[in-house]
Write a protein that holds these residues in place. Structure first.
Motif, PDB file in Angstrom:
ATOM      1  N   LYS A  97     -72.968 -61.062  11.206  1.00 20.64           N
ATOM      2  CA  LYS A  97     -74.112 -61.565  10.450  1.00 20.64           C
ATOM      3  C   LYS A  97     -75.346 -61.950  11.272  1.00 20.64           C
ATOM      4  O   LYS A  97     -76.466 -61.629  10.875  1.00 20.64           O
ATOM      5  CB  LYS A  97     -73.674 -62.747   9.576  1.00 20.64           C
ATOM      6  N   ILE A 100     -77.491 -58.996  11.892  1.00 18.95           N
ATOM      7  CA  ILE A 100     -78.080 -58.434  10.669  1.00 18.95           C
ATOM      8  C   ILE A 100     -79.191 -59.346  10.139  1.00 18.95           C
ATOM      9  O   ILE A 100     -80.286 -58.884   9.797  1.00 18.95           O
ATOM     10  CB  ILE A 100     -76.966 -58.226   9.608  1.00 18.95           C
ATOM     11  N   GLU A 101     -78.914 -60.658  10.141  1.00 17.57           N
ATOM     12  CA  GLU A 101     -79.934 -61.609   9.634  1.00 17.57           C
ATOM     13  C   GLU A 101     -81.175 -61.619  10.508  1.00 17.57           C
ATOM     14  O   GLU A 101     -82.299 -61.667  10.017  1.00 17.57           O
ATOM     15  CB  GLU A 101     -79.351 -63.021   9.588  1.00 17.57           C
ATOM     16  N   ALA A 103     -82.232 -59.190  12.447  1.00 21.28           N
ATOM     17  CA  ALA A 103     -82.939 -57.910  12.267  1.00 21.28           C
ATOM     18  C   ALA A 103     -83.799 -57.976  11.002  1.00 21.28           C
ATOM     19  O   ALA A 103     -84.955 -57.529  10.999  1.00 21.28           O
ATOM     20  CB  ALA A 103     -81.936 -56.766  12.187  1.00 21.28           C
ATOM     21  N   GLU A 104     -83.242 -58.554   9.947  1.00 22.08           N
ATOM     22  CA  GLU A 104     -84.009 -58.663   8.698  1.00 22.08           C
ATOM     23  C   GLU A 104     -85.249 -59.538   8.904  1.00 22.08           C
ATOM     24  O   GLU A 104     -86.371 -59.158   8.546  1.00 22.08           O
ATOM     25  CB  GLU A 104     -83.127 -59.269   7.592  1.00 22.08           C
ATOM     26  N   ARG A 105     -85.048 -60.695   9.549  1.00 23.37           N
ATOM     27  CA  ARG A 105     -86.189 -61.615   9.699  1.00 23.37           C
ATOM     28  C   ARG A 105     -87.284 -61.034  10.589  1.00 23.37           C
ATOM     29  O   ARG A 105     -88.470 -61.151  10.294  1.00 23.37           O
ATOM     30  CB  ARG A 105     -85.709 -62.971  10.227  1.00 23.37           C
ATOM     31  N   SER A 107     -87.848 -57.841  11.254  1.00 23.05           N
ATOM     32  CA  SER A 107     -88.465 -56.676  10.606  1.00 23.05           C
ATOM     33  C   SER A 107     -89.528 -57.141   9.605  1.00 23.05           C
ATOM     34  O   SER A 107     -90.608 -56.550   9.505  1.00 23.05           O
ATOM     35  CB  SER A 107     -87.413 -55.848   9.863  1.00 23.05           C
ATOM     36  N   LYS A 108     -89.211 -58.233   8.892  1.00 25.76           N
ATOM     37  CA  LYS A 108     -90.171 -58.736   7.897  1.00 25.76           C
ATOM     38  C   LYS A 108     -91.344 -59.465   8.541  1.00 25.76           C
ATOM     39  O   LYS A 108     -92.438 -59.507   7.995  1.00 25.76           O
ATOM     40  CB  LYS A 108     -89.445 -59.661   6.914  1.00 25.76           C
ATOM     41  N   LYS A 117     -87.473 -51.555  10.924  1.00 27.55           N
ATOM     42  CA  LYS A 117     -86.082 -51.805  11.300  1.00 27.55           C
ATOM     43  C   LYS A 117     -86.069 -52.353  12.728  1.00 27.55           C
ATOM     44  O   LYS A 117     -87.022 -52.126  13.479  1.00 27.55           O
ATOM     45  CB  LYS A 117     -85.260 -50.513  11.245  1.00 27.55           C
ATOM     46  N   THR A 118     -84.984 -53.047  13.072  1.00 26.53           N
ATOM     47  CA  THR A 118     -84.923 -53.700  14.388  1.00 26.53           C
ATOM     48  C   THR A 118     -83.572 -53.441  15.051  1.00 26.53           C
ATOM     49  O   THR A 118     -82.532 -53.505  14.393  1.00 26.53           O
ATOM     50  CB  THR A 118     -85.116 -55.228  14.209  1.00 26.53           C
ATOM     51  N   LYS A 303     -89.540 -47.834   9.999  1.00 24.90           N
ATOM     52  CA  LYS A 303     -88.193 -47.364   9.641  1.00 24.90           C
ATOM     53  C   LYS A 303     -87.909 -45.932  10.070  1.00 24.90           C
ATOM     54  O   LYS A 303     -86.916 -45.642  10.707  1.00 24.90           O
ATOM     55  CB  LYS A 303     -88.010 -47.468   8.121  1.00 24.90           C
TER      56      LYS A 303
END
Ligand SMILES: Cc1ncc(COP(=O)(O)O)c(C=O)c1O
Length: 445
Positions: A97, A100-101, A103-105, A107-108, A117-118, A303
């Protein structure tokens, strides 16, 4: 009386530190250099303590790694918690996690409207290596353009992109092929001898001419630049230069990689330095302050570009280690909650006023530059000839160290003092450090 952070109890280094430094000399190669004879034992915020219990003010922050401060309690807590649950599985074997978390933060958080994407690696150089691989894969092209005065790391590709011969390149050739160099907008020492007021952005025109001079645009995969050059001496180019380079890239189907290893994470007064230039790079590389001192780096990109490499073509055993990712998530929380972007601007302005006063008083300061809380002074023997004042720079850094202030130099000519104190530093600590700096200028300038 103002309370002081610096506490010097012994000569520097003290007896315990000296013993340790002797062993260091015996067992660790000199090529892994030390700024000062300092053996750290613990640290907190902007204060670093040595083995003898001397406390220093740290205006280097592990070279730009500690924007949230040494041992930020939330980072320590996150590290402990994650270490108890999962230290390593290798992302390629079992995803987890925190990766993944994060990478999401990131990327945003990355600027621009295009979805991102990261991926993660361990060091700044590794991030740059991966960014170059991704750019080559996506474009099917092989050449890379970098800039004079750049620093991108010490591995073969990143060393090839780097500018300073000694100590970074001397004796380490041959370098990676298909790397080309263009002049950067170093306005204090304009490569074309022009004044900014009437230069007509000759550097951008010159950059575009590289396709006639050295390499056809059809063969160039990417251009890589630091939005503010770090090791190069905090060279902070005009907005139009960065925007001009981006435009030339777009016109020629070339990717732009912004190397934000040193500038990222609120250092320059925006989260990423490119935000202030109002451009959307195709790829951003970042590291240093990303994880509060834990080894981690990231490649964030559009991406479609990031998905060019096939499974297994990028990554590595330790890349995006769970403990480092957990630390980085805590760093993002701190930057948000403690408003470190705003604080970077506030402290930067305060510091600039003091440095400006010093510049007025001491003609040795030829240039004061930077963005946000990423400031530097360039020292010269003569403001007309701009001959670099290398020895005095070293004397000033040594004098400050003797008085408990840790500083680091920079610049192709080794005549720059750059400031990378934690953004969490208190205003009283900042003043305390600047008083020591000013006293050193008074003594040596
Ligand atoms: C802009 C930039 N890129 C890359 C690097 C290399 O980072 P690392 O030392 O983590 O490999 C640095 C390090 O100073 C840097 O400032």
């Amino acid at each position: 009386m103002k309370e002081k952070s610096i506490e010097l109890k012994t000569e520097i280094p003290g007896p315990i530190g000296q013993k340790s430094m002797q062993k260091r000399k015996e067992y660790i190669p000199q090529g892994v250099y030390n700024l000062a004879p300092l053996v750290a034992s613990k640290a907190e915020g902007a204060i670093l303590e040595d083995l003898d219990g001397n406390k220093y003010l740290d205006f280097v922050g592990g070279i730009g790694v500690l924007n949230v401060g040494h041992n930020a309690p939330k980072v320590v807590e996150a590290i402990k918690k994650q270490a108890e649950e999962l230290i390593h599985s290798c992302f390629h074997v079992a995803a987890y996690k925190p990766y993944i978390e994060l990478a999401e933060r990131l990327s945003k958080l990355s600027p621009g409207p295009t979805p991102k994407k990261t991926m993660f690696a361990n060091s700044g150089a590794e991030a740059v290596e991966n960014a170059i691989k991704i750019a080559k894969k996506y474009t099917g092209k092989s050449a890379i353009i970098a800039f004079d005065y750049a620093f991108h790391g010490r591995t073969l590709m990143t060393m090839s992109l780097t500018s300073k011969v000694k100590p970074y390149k001397f004796g380490f050739g041959p370098f990676a092929p298909e790397v080309y160099k263009a002049p950067y907008a170093y306005c204090y020492r304009c490569p074309f001898g022009l004044e900014y007021s009437d230069c007509n952005l000759k550097c951008v025109q010159n950059f575009a001419e590289i396709f006639k001079r050295d390499i056809p645009a059809e063969e160039v995969a990417a251009v890589i630049l630091e939005p503010v050059q770090g090791e190069g001496g905090f060279i902070s180019p005009p907005k139009e230069f960065i925007q001009g380079v981006k435009k030339v890239c777009e016109e020629n189907d070339i990717l732009l990689i912004a190397d934000e290893v040193q500038t990222g994470f609120a250092r320059t007064g925006t989260f990423f330095a490119v935000e202030d230039y109002e451009i959307e790079p195709d790829i951003i590389t970042t590291a240093k302050s990303i994880a509060g001192g834990m080894p981690l780096s990231a490649v964030i990109g559009k991406k479609e570009i990031m998905d060019a490499p096939q499974p297994g073509e990028i990554g590595g055993t330790y890349g995006g280690n769970p403990v480092s990712c957990a630390a980085a998530l805590a760093v993002l929380d701190i930057i948000e909650k403690d408003k470190l972007v705003e604080r970077s601007n506030k402290l930067g302005k305060k510091m600039k006023v003091r440095l400006d006063e010093m510049k007025e008083k001491y003609s040795i300061i030829g240039d004061l530059r930077g963005k946000g809380f990423m400031l530097a002074v360039e020292l010269v023997k003569d403001t007309e000839t701009k001959e670099p004042a290398v020895e005095v720079k070293s004397e000033i850094i040594d004098e400050c160290f003797k008085n408990g202030l840790i500083l680091v130099g920079a610049g192709l000519h080794s005549n720059v003092i750059r400031f990378l104190a934690p953004i969490s530093i208190t205003e009283a600590q900042l003043e305390e450090g600047l008083d020591i700096l000013e006293a050193a200028f008074a003594k040596f300038a």
